[in-house]
Structures are given as C-alpha cells and as structure tokens.
Write an enzyme that holds these catalytic residues in place. Structure first.
Site, PDB file in Angstrom:
ATOM      1  N   LYS A  29       0.862  -1.180   0.000  1.00 38.51           N
ATOM      2  CA  LYS A  29       0.000   0.000   0.000  1.00 38.51           C
ATOM      3  C   LYS A  29       0.892   1.220   0.000  1.00 38.51           C
ATOM      4  CE  LYS A  29      -4.500   1.076   0.674  1.00 38.51           C
ATOM      5  NZ  LYS A  29      -5.711   0.364   0.296  1.00 38.51           N
TER       6      LYS A  29
ATOM      7  N   GLY B 197     -24.876   3.138   3.712  1.00 38.24           N
ATOM      8  CA  GLY B 197     -24.019   3.751   2.689  1.00 38.24           C
ATOM      9  C   GLY B 197     -24.428   3.302   1.304  1.00 38.24           C
ATOM     10  N   THR B 198     -24.980   4.248   0.539  1.00 40.05           N
ATOM     11  CA  THR B 198     -25.437   3.892  -0.815  1.00 40.05           C
ATOM     12  C   THR B 198     -24.588   4.620  -1.851  1.00 40.05           C
ATOM     13  OG1 THR B 198     -27.134   5.576  -0.513  1.00 40.05           O
ATOM     14  CG2 THR B 198     -27.807   3.282  -0.190  1.00 40.05           C
ATOM     15  N   GLY B 199     -23.278   4.463  -1.730  1.00 36.71           N
ATOM     16  CA  GLY B 199     -22.338   5.026  -2.693  1.00 36.71           C
ATOM     17  C   GLY B 199     -22.105   4.044  -3.829  1.00 36.71           C
ATOM     18  N   SER B 200     -20.865   4.003  -4.326  1.00 35.47           N
ATOM     19  CA  SER B 200     -20.560   3.175  -5.506  1.00 35.47           C
ATOM     20  C   SER B 200     -20.910   1.709  -5.285  1.00 35.47           C
ATOM     21  CB  SER B 200     -19.070   3.253  -5.828  1.00 35.47           C
ATOM     22  OG  SER B 200     -18.691   4.577  -6.014  1.00 35.47           O
ATOM     23  N   VAL B 201     -20.538   1.160  -4.135  1.00 33.61           N
ATOM     24  CA  VAL B 201     -20.771  -0.263  -3.897  1.00 33.61           C
ATOM     25  C   VAL B 201     -22.177  -0.510  -3.342  1.00 33.61           C
ATOM     26  CG1 VAL B 201     -19.983  -2.332  -2.692  1.00 33.61           C
ATOM     27  CG2 VAL B 201     -18.310  -0.663  -3.484  1.00 33.61           C
ATOM     28  N   GLY B 202     -22.565   0.279  -2.343  1.00 31.99           N
ATOM     29  CA  GLY B 202     -23.852   0.052  -1.676  1.00 31.99           C
ATOM     30  C   GLY B 202     -25.032   0.105  -2.631  1.00 31.99           C
TER      31      GLY B 202
HETATM   32  P1  NAD Z   1     -18.363   5.606  -1.646  1.00 30.22           P
HETATM   33  O1  NAD Z   1     -17.628   6.769  -1.085  1.00 30.22           O
HETATM   34  O2  NAD Z   1     -18.761   5.635  -3.080  1.00 30.22           O
HETATM   35  O3  NAD Z   1     -19.693   5.354  -0.797  1.00 30.22           O
HETATM   36  C1  NAD Z   1     -19.735   5.419   0.591  1.00 30.22           C
HETATM   37  C2  NAD Z   1     -21.069   6.022   0.980  1.00 30.22           C
HETATM   38  O4  NAD Z   1     -21.204   5.975   2.396  1.00 30.22           O
HETATM   39  C3  NAD Z   1     -21.222   7.478   0.557  1.00 30.22           C
HETATM   40  O5  NAD Z   1     -22.453   7.650  -0.130  1.00 30.22           O
HETATM   41  C4  NAD Z   1     -21.193   8.227   1.893  1.00 30.22           C
HETATM   42  O6  NAD Z   1     -21.973   9.414   1.856  1.00 30.22           O
HETATM   43  C5  NAD Z   1     -21.771   7.200   2.828  1.00 30.22           C
HETATM   44  N1  NAD Z   1     -21.461   7.409   4.243  1.00 30.22           N
HETATM   45  C6  NAD Z   1     -20.339   7.912   4.806  1.00 30.22           C
HETATM   46  N2  NAD Z   1     -20.453   7.956   6.141  1.00 30.22           N
HETATM   47  C7  NAD Z   1     -21.674   7.443   6.439  1.00 30.22           C
HETATM   48  C8  NAD Z   1     -22.367   7.195   7.650  1.00 30.22           C
HETATM   49  N3  NAD Z   1     -21.863   7.508   8.842  1.00 30.22           N
HETATM   50  N4  NAD Z   1     -23.610   6.651   7.570  1.00 30.22           N
HETATM   51  C9  NAD Z   1     -24.169   6.358   6.394  1.00 30.22           C
HETATM   52  N5  NAD Z   1     -23.545   6.576   5.203  1.00 30.22           N
HETATM   53  C10 NAD Z   1     -22.317   7.106   5.234  1.00 30.22           C
HETATM   54  O7  NAD Z   1     -17.455   4.325  -1.322  1.00 30.22           O
HETATM   55  P2  NAD Z   1     -17.571   2.881  -1.985  1.00 30.22           P
HETATM   56  O8  NAD Z   1     -16.577   2.778  -3.078  1.00 30.22           O
HETATM   57  O9  NAD Z   1     -18.991   2.551  -2.244  1.00 30.22           O
HETATM   58  O10 NAD Z   1     -17.015   1.976  -0.789  1.00 30.22           O
HETATM   59  C11 NAD Z   1     -17.818   1.690   0.331  1.00 30.22           C
HETATM   60  C12 NAD Z   1     -17.003   0.935   1.374  1.00 30.22           C
HETATM   61  O11 NAD Z   1     -16.502  -0.271   0.808  1.00 30.22           O
HETATM   62  C13 NAD Z   1     -15.778   1.688   1.888  1.00 30.22           C
HETATM   63  O12 NAD Z   1     -15.545   1.318   3.229  1.00 30.22           O
HETATM   64  C14 NAD Z   1     -14.655   1.140   1.034  1.00 30.22           C
HETATM   65  O13 NAD Z   1     -13.401   1.237   1.677  1.00 30.22           O
HETATM   66  C15 NAD Z   1     -15.085  -0.314   0.893  1.00 30.22           C
HETATM   67  N6  NAD Z   1     -14.546  -0.967  -0.296  1.00 30.22           N
HETATM   68  C16 NAD Z   1     -14.801  -0.464  -1.530  1.00 30.22           C
HETATM   69  C17 NAD Z   1     -14.299  -1.101  -2.647  1.00 30.22           C
HETATM   70  C18 NAD Z   1     -14.571  -0.586  -4.035  1.00 30.22           C
HETATM   71  O14 NAD Z   1     -14.294  -1.296  -5.003  1.00 30.22           O
HETATM   72  N7  NAD Z   1     -15.130   0.603  -4.188  1.00 30.22           N
HETATM   73  C19 NAD Z   1     -13.517  -2.261  -2.498  1.00 30.22           C
HETATM   74  C20 NAD Z   1     -13.287  -2.781  -1.213  1.00 30.22           C
HETATM   75  C21 NAD Z   1     -13.806  -2.111  -0.115  1.00 30.22           C
END
Ligand code: NAD
Length: 350
Positions: free
Chosen positions: A80, A185-190
C-alpha cells in the site's frame, strides 16, 4: 520514531520513504509480503496529522492487503502507499508524476491502484512515469459492453455472492425473496449491491449521510430511508455495512437484530475482539476482506490478462471461501474473523 518495534510493524519486507521537494511529494510505499507475487494495493492520499500516522497507516493497510490478496488466492502480495497531503488542495500533476517515478523506482515490487483520495484519472497521470499500476484501463464485461477501471462493480457483485452464501449458511435459505436487508451507505458499492438485492426480491432499508445518494437509492431501489443512527436498530435479516469502518463495536453490536452481517466496508470490526462479540450473539459475520475482494480481483486481472468471464468466476469463488470460513468457525468454535486470518496466513506462508 522507531519502526521495527512499532505495533503495526509485522515483518514488512520493505518500507520506502519517497520525497520530491519540487513536486511537494511526501509518500510512503510499504511492501508487506511478496510470497505470492508483487505487492499490490491502492495509493491513498490523506492529510495525515503527523508522519507517524502516515507510517502507521501504510504499515497497517499493506499488511491487510497481504491477507486480502492471499485469501482471494490471487498471484500477488500485499502493499500500500500513502501520499501525505490533502487531495482537494495539494494534488498537482507534478506531484502525481513524482509519485509515478517513486513507484517506478521499486521496479515492479509494488503495483499501485486508485484508493481513497486518488482517482482513475490521477492514476493515469502517474502511468506516464511507471507501468506498475493497475485499475486504469477500460474493460469488457460479460454482457459485451465496456466499463472503466473502477473496481466497484466487481466489489458489489462479490458482496452479493457472499451475502447469499452467508444467508444460506445462517438462515438455511437460498431464496432472497422477502429477505430484509439494511444497507449502510449507498455510494458506488452500496447502491450496486442494492440493485442485485432488489432484483432478487429483497426488501431494503437504506441510510446515507449524503442526501443525493440516499434519494437516488430510495427512488431506484424502492427502499425505505432511515436516519444514519437508526440503521443498527432495524428488525432485518441482514446488515450490509457499505460506508465506513469500525461500525461493529461495543455500542452497535448489542443493538443489531440481524442474523447476518455482510457488506463491503473495510475494517468493520472496531477491535479484533468484536468478531467474538458477534459470534456470542449468534450473528454470522462475513469477514470484510473476504467478502469485499471483488475489486482487487478485478484490478489484479488487469495485470495478469483481463478476461471478463474468468474475473466473474474468480469473484464468485468468494462464496466458496466464505463457506470454508463459516464451516471452520463453527467446527472450531471461534469467530469467522479469526478463521479468515488463519486461512489467509496458510495461503501466504505456504
Ligand atoms: P463511496 O464513497 O462511493 O460510498 C460510501 C457512501 O457511504 C457514501 O455515499 C457516503 O456518503 C456514505 N457514508 C459515509 N459515512 C456514512 C455514515 N456515517 N452513515 C451512512 N452513510 C455514510 O465508497 P464505496 O466505493 O462505495 O465503498 C464503500 C465501502 O466499501 C468503503 O468502506 C470502502 O473502503 C469499501 N470498499 C470499496 C471497494 C470498491 O471497489 N469501491 C472495495 C473494497 C472495499
């Protein structure tokens, strides 16, 4: 500061301090273990309060990548890198190019990719100085379309596959219709995980601190929105943390009514002992780095030869890995988190 006696130092093979004064670069590249292959892991940019904090993060995160990559049976080790700086103010083209040069100097022992604070376009700038990067190319998908290097779709698919396995193991059902799932959390993954669950007939509750993401999930998934703090108290079958770490702790674990915790967030357990706390409450925890490995699988295949069908099959193996973890945890009477670590160690110490 001392490094070798640091609590987070775990026989890391190599830790490099990279500096380019003209470009304003201060970075640390940590190669934890290369027993399975070159160390791969994201390039994080964060305004660390101190250099010690940055070193600690690099040591801890690179070790985590060794475990994640080994558990996913990828031909890569764990590494990392962290750039000390504010991604909103300090990120310049010169800094990104200097980071590319720093990675190049390691001659391929470390392969970087996007991470929090860096984006696919940033990594493309670094790629002008080094070939030792991944997660940047357009890829074909199994339906014949193309998509960007963003690993989130693969992470979400792996979480869906893993969640199904956890439900099968804990609730004895392969049917997701009517399953009640709370997504934090409904971002990229959620959001993507929510789409798979909706298509399978699950009933969804969602929360997010970013209103636009929450509204999008409610509209698109037909989900019920709840306040961020309320997500832990819902009467659901599955809790899917997809936002931030340390959300499984002394405060939240006693409140959970879910029988399964299965989601993408990294470092979900506030402390190692919380794996046992979940087990004691009869909650089946899908270890975070096992279930969220879809993204690194996707990124790794970009290095070893991308083939959408092979990537999908590899991501689907997350279910088999979790099944092994669940069965061993049950038969040995220890938490799934402990078994995940043991299994990973067997795979990289071999
Ligand atoms: P993202 O930033 O697109 O989405 C995260 C979401 O969580 C955002 O919409 C944010 O507003 C919301 N959030 C933040 N704090 C919050 C809280 N206290 N309560 C409710 N919602 C909250 O990130 P992502 O890419 O969707 O990743 C989500 C998680 O998965 C992270 O922990 C990331 O490290 C992990 N992850 C992601 C990947 C990937 O491929 N993107 C891979 C492995 C792990």
């Amino acid at each position: 500061m001392s490094v070798f006696t640091q609590i987070d130092f775990d026989d890391h093979e190599q830790v490099v301090f990279a500096r380019d004064a003209r470009a304003g670069l201060k970075a640390i590249i940590a190669v934890h273990n290369t027993a399975r292959g070159p160390a791969m892991g994201g390039i994080r940019m964060y305004p660390y309060a101190s250099e010690d904090d940055a070193i600690r993060d690099a040591l801890r995160l690179s070790r985590g990548m060794t475990y994640k990559n080994a558990l996913a049976e990828l031909p890569i080790g764990g590494g990392k890198s962290v750039i000390i700086g504010d991604p909103h103010h300090d990120k310049t083209e010169a800094l990104l190019l200097a980071m590319g040069e720093a990675i190049e100097r390691l001659g391929g022992r470390y392969i970087g990719a996007e991470d929090s604070g860096t984006s696919v376009p940033d990594v493309k700038v670094m790629a002008q100085r080094t070939q030792h990067l991944s997660g940047i190319h357009e890829k074909s998908t199994t339906d014949g379309s193309t998509r960007s290097g963003d690993p989130s779709p693969a992470t979400a698919y792996g979480c869906f596959v893993g969640l199904k396995e956890a439900v099968r193991h804990r609730l004895g059902s392969t049917e997701l219709r009517g399953l009640r799932v709370a997504i934090q959390g409904t971002g990229s993954v959620g959001l993507r995980l929510g789409r798979y669950l909706k298509d399978a007939g699950a009933q969804l509750w969602v929360t997010d601190v970013f209103p636009a993401n929450l509204d999008r999930a409610v509209t698109e998934l037909g989900a019920t929105a709840v306040a961020p703090e309320a997500i832990f108290d819902l009467d659901v079958d599955v809790f899917a943390p997809c936002a931030l770490g340390a959300i499984l702790n002394d405060d939240t674990i006693p409140r959970l009514k879910a029988a399964v915790v299965a989601g993408a967030a990294n470092n979900q357990l506030a402390e190692a002992r919380h794996g046992e706390a979940l087990r004691a409450r009869g909650i089946l925890y899908a270890p975070d780095y096992a279930i969220n490995a879809g993204g690194i699988i996707d990124v790794c295949y970009e290095r070893i030869g991308f083939d959408a069908t092979a990537v999908k099959a590899h991501v689907e193996r997350i279910a088999a890995t979790l099944a092994t973890i669940f069965e061993r945890a049950a038969s040995e009477g220890v938490s799934t988190a402990v078994i995940a670590d043991r299994l990973a160690e067997e795979r990289f110490k071999r």
